[in-house]
Scaffold this active site. Structure first.
Site, PDB file in Angstrom:
ATOM      1  N   GLU A  16       0.843  -1.201   0.000  1.00 13.59           N
ATOM      2  CA  GLU A  16       0.000   0.000   0.000  1.00 13.59           C
ATOM      3  C   GLU A  16       0.874   1.245   0.000  1.00 13.59           C
ATOM      4  OE1 GLU A  16      -3.040   0.778  -0.279  1.00 13.59           O
ATOM      5  OE2 GLU A  16      -4.333  -0.882   0.325  1.00 13.59           O
ATOM      6  N   ASN A 147     -10.185   5.027   1.855  1.00  9.18           N
ATOM      7  CA  ASN A 147      -9.107   4.891   0.882  1.00  9.18           C
ATOM      8  C   ASN A 147      -9.023   6.129  -0.003  1.00  9.18           C
ATOM      9  OD1 ASN A 147      -7.392   2.490   0.775  1.00  9.18           O
ATOM     10  ND2 ASN A 147      -9.306   1.326   0.643  1.00  9.18           N
ATOM     11  N   ASP A 199      -9.819   2.065  -4.740  1.00 11.26           N
ATOM     12  CA  ASP A 199      -8.802   1.916  -3.700  1.00 11.26           C
ATOM     13  C   ASP A 199      -7.927   3.171  -3.698  1.00 11.26           C
ATOM     14  OD1 ASP A 199      -7.047   0.804  -1.751  1.00 11.26           O
ATOM     15  OD2 ASP A 199      -7.366  -1.198  -2.544  1.00 11.26           O
TER      16      ASP A 199
END
Length: 292
Positions: A16, A147, A199
């Site tokens: 991430e 997100n 995302d």
């Protein structure tokens, strides 16, 4: 010409938060579940800092000595030289099933990060704003999975996704105070017929919003009016976030995850790797550092 290259062959369980630092010309990213922060420098040398709790995002500090890490229990300061991690600010109201997830720094140096329900089912989470003095404010509530926070080029619009709801929101953002208002739907994945979920996201130098469509394996580019301008296929369905970097800010660095979803492991061998996407024909903008 479009090219996609895996530049880190290790498989992150939950890669991430790719973060390109213009001053160092270096790339940072996290594995939320390791949990760890990684750095790849221009010569290819890699550095790892282990963290004490699951990490959702990081923000580099202006002094260049470390980072603010959004951990499960709150915001912590990481010292790059010693590796020491110390509390900086508690997250405030929390739920036992929540942890802080994705976050980015606004143009004024505030860190905005939201929390997520680790079961990804109930609206028990918040969108936080961390000031340089350690003050934490709540910008929004009733979120399932935070997100993709990012800002328009003038900093006056905040984009933010609730992944589970399959929505990207836009807010009016007061640059002087950091207050938000007028939340509206910017992109509704269901109405657009998109099979995946929104995302991690970033904004390019033309003001367009790029988002990873997780579980579908695509980069999506939205114009500021919400029009879906293009999609770019990736080698893995589990792509999680992106950030433009490189000397010309024209390489999209994309993270992905190797962890099983619903007990089923990813089908691609490259799942969990870090990718460099070249040839998109656009450039990013420098990522601000946290003002402390």
């Amino acid at each position: 010409m479009l090219s996609i290259e895996a530049i880190n062959l290790d498989r992150d369980q939950l890669g991430e938060g790719p973060l390109w630092d213009v001053e160092q010309q270096a790339l940072y990213w996290i594995d939320s579940f390791a949990p760890a922060l990684f750095r790849l420098d221009p010569k290819g040398a890699r550095k790892r800092w282990d963290l004490p709790e699951k990490v959702g995002s990081v923000a580099l500090t202006r002094d260049g000595r470390g980072a603010i890490c959004a951990l499960k229990s709150g915001f912590h300061r990481l010292d790059f030289a010693s590796g020491e991690v110390v509390p900086f600010a508690p997250a405030g109201p929390t739920h036992p099933r929540s942890r802080i997830n994705d976050g980015k720094v606004d143009r004024q140096g505030r860190f905005v990060a939201g929390s997520m329900d680790e079961a990804e089912q109930d609206p028990i989470c918040l969108l936080y704003q961390l000031d340089q003095d350690g003050t934490v404010s709540v910008l929004d509530r009733d979120i399932i999975c935070s997100n993709g926070p990012c800002w328009s080029l003038d900093g006056r619009t905040l984009y933010f996704a609730d992944t589970t709801r399959r929505l990207i929101y836009a807010y009016d953002y007061a640059t002087q105070t950091g207050a938000v208002a007028n939340r509206r739907v910017f992109a509704d994945f269901a109405k657009l017929g998109l099979a995946g979920l929104p995302d991690g996201a970033t904004v390019d130098s033309e003001g367009a919003i790029w988002c990873c469509e997780v579980y579908r394996g695509r980069l999506l580019r939205f114009l500021p009016d919400g029009t879906l301008e293009r999609s770019v296929g990736l080698p893995v369905e589990s792509a999680t976030s992106l950030m433009f970097g490189g000397p010309g800010l024209d390489i999209a660095y994309v993270t992905s995850m190797a962890r099983p979803i619903g007990g089923v492991p990813p089908k691609e061998r490259e799942a969990g790797m870090l990718f460099a996407v070249r040839g998109l024909g656009v450039r990013g903008v420098p990522e601000p550092r946290f003002a402390a």
